[in-house]
Design a protein around this motif. Structure first.
Motif, short mmCIF file in Angstrom:
data_model
loop_
_atom_site.label_atom_id
_atom_site.label_comp_id
_atom_site.label_asym_id
_atom_site.label_seq_id
_atom_site.Cartn_x
_atom_site.Cartn_y
_atom_site.Cartn_z
N VAL A 79 0.88 -1.17 0.00
CA VAL A 79 0.00 0.00 0.00
C VAL A 79 0.91 1.22 0.00
CG1 VAL A 79 -1.83 1.25 1.18
CG2 VAL A 79 -1.79 -1.24 1.26
N ILE A 102 -8.53 -2.26 3.72
CA ILE A 102 -7.56 -3.10 2.99
C ILE A 102 -7.11 -4.25 3.88
CG2 ILE A 102 -5.25 -3.14 1.98
CD1 ILE A 102 -5.70 -0.20 1.17
N GLN A 105 -9.73 -7.09 4.31
CA GLN A 105 -9.88 -7.94 3.13
C GLN A 105 -8.66 -8.83 2.92
OE1 GLN A 105 -12.75 -8.11 1.48
NE2 GLN A 105 -11.93 -9.79 0.26
N LEU A 113 -0.27 -6.93 4.61
CA LEU A 113 -0.33 -5.54 4.16
C LEU A 113 1.04 -4.91 4.44
CD1 LEU A 113 -3.16 -3.00 5.03
CD2 LEU A 113 -0.76 -2.37 5.10
N ILE A 139 -1.58 -1.19 -4.00
CA ILE A 139 -2.71 -0.26 -3.91
C ILE A 139 -2.11 1.11 -3.69
CG2 ILE A 139 -4.76 0.38 -2.60
CD1 ILE A 139 -4.98 -2.62 -1.82
N GLY A 318 -11.52 0.65 0.79
CA GLY A 318 -10.31 -0.13 1.04
C GLY A 318 -10.52 -1.61 0.79
N GLU A 319 -11.65 -2.13 1.27
CA GLU A 319 -11.95 -3.55 1.06
C GLU A 319 -12.07 -3.87 -0.42
OE1 GLU A 319 -14.45 -5.13 4.89
OE2 GLU A 319 -15.53 -3.83 3.50
N ALA A 322 -8.64 -3.86 -2.23
CA ALA A 322 -7.88 -5.09 -1.95
C ALA A 322 -8.48 -6.27 -2.71
CB ALA A 322 -7.90 -5.37 -0.44
#
Length: 358
Positions: A79, A102, A105, A113, A139, A318-319, A322
């Motif tokens: 990220v 994120i 997920q 992450l 991301i 965010g979800e 991801a």
């Protein structure tokens, strides 16, 4: 007892189950254990479940480094967020909301992450992050509308590397992105003020190098044009989405307050900074002017009067970002650009006691 021996004893207390132990308990070969945990080759569901059950019983943890070599993947999704000195971005409502989504997920799919800070002055090379095998997908938060940024995202897209932009879109480019309907949110906010009789509405926007700033500006203008009024361009100001910029703008706006009924801010942080700054000049929300923020951060309901704000589904964004990257990683088809709806939350900051100017 030496240090290595002490560490060894501690590990023994936790679990030192090996692959052969899991294979013996599950009644399969060690090669089958490798295929299950590396997700390589065809595996019968019944066999897979036997292996997972045996691994859980023995508290077996596969070696992450070995998995990385076996699969050619790191297990990390990067990220990328901007690094700004003296600015604690991770503590802001915007970044923490998106990062939480994120993380949720990725956790469901057993991916890590990996937050990667990038200086605004640092040459961008997103592709290199994949070549170094630090990440399997990325991301990007805080992307700007500049030539270098577009060029680097084009490289990602052309090489079919898994990526997704959040809260930034580029007109005419087929980039993967997740965003909110910012034009609609801004339109709703300004339309509400106009409906309540406020005619001279100032707008504090963020930098126009962000697409969401451009969209909020369009929503502001469209709301005026929708009721047949020319937007007051002289009442449009630009901050940088920080509370400090709201405070600084208050000195510029204060001399104009006799000609301002209401203010719409591009985010809650600037709105609250403006509230604080204008109060020192003798102007108070709910008495002298109405105020609407954007993002509906936690602090919007904590200030007095409580701040009317446009709620943006940051967690869901965010979800979804991801999920898009993981789908790309697994070869599944994805919708290029997603737009999520926003919601206007009315609170006391638009209830002005004084008679409005005609």
């Amino acid at each position: 007892m030496g240090r290595c021996t002490r560490v060894h004893k501690v590990l023994e207390g936790i679990s030192l189950a090996k692959r052969k132990d899991v294979a013996k308990l599950a009644g399969v070969s060690e090669a089958t254990i490798s295929r299950v945990f590396n997700n390589v080759g065809p595996i019968r569901e019944e066999t897979k479940q036997k292996v997972l059950k045996a691994a859980k019983t023995l508290n077996y943890q596969p070696n992450a480094l070995a998995q990385s070599f076996a699969t050619g993947k790191s297990g990390n999704i990067g990220v990328i967020i901007p690094y700004l000195p003296k600015v604690h971005l991770l503590s802001t409502h915007y970044f923490s909301g998106i990062l939480s989504g994120i993380g949720i997920q990725l956790g469901k799919c057993q991916y890590n992450l990996l937050v990667m800070f990038q200086s605004p002055h640092e040459p961008k090379d997103y592709v290199q992050l994949f070549r170094s095998q630090k990440i399997d997908g990325c991301i990007i938060l805080g992307a700007k509308n500049d030539e270098q940024e577009i060029k680097e995202i084009e490289r990602l897209h052309e090489l079919k590397l898994p990526y997704c932009l959040v809260n930034q879109t580029y007109e005419g480019y087929p980039f993967h992105s997740v965003d909110a309907k910012h034009t609609e949110g801004s339109f709703q906010a300004v339309s509400l003020l106009l409906e309540k009789g406020f005619k001279r509405i100032a707008f504090i926007n963020g930098p126009l190098e962000y697409s969401n700033s451009m969209e909020r500006l369009k929503g502001y203008r469209d709301a005026y044009l929708n009721v047949g009024i020319e937007p007051p361009s002289e009442l449009v100001f630009q901050g940088n989405y920080s509370r400090t910029s709201g405070i600084q703008l208050s000195t510029e706006i204060a001399p104009l307050m006799s000609n301002i009924d209401a203010i719409f801010s591009g985010n809650d942080r600037m709105a609250i900074g403006l509230m604080q700054g204008l109060s020192k000049h003798g102007y108070h929300v709910g008495e002298d002017y109405a105020l609407i923020g954007y993002d509906n951060s936690d602090v919007a309901s904590m200030v007095q009067p409580q701040l009317t704000s446009v709620q943006v589904p940051l967690l869901e964004m965010g979800e979804m970002a991801a999920e898009k990257v993981l789908n790309e990683l697994n070869g599944k088809s994805v919708v290029l650009q997603e737009r999520l709806p926003v919601t206007l939350i009315e609170r006391a900051s638009i209830q002005v006691k004084k008679e409005m100017r005609k």
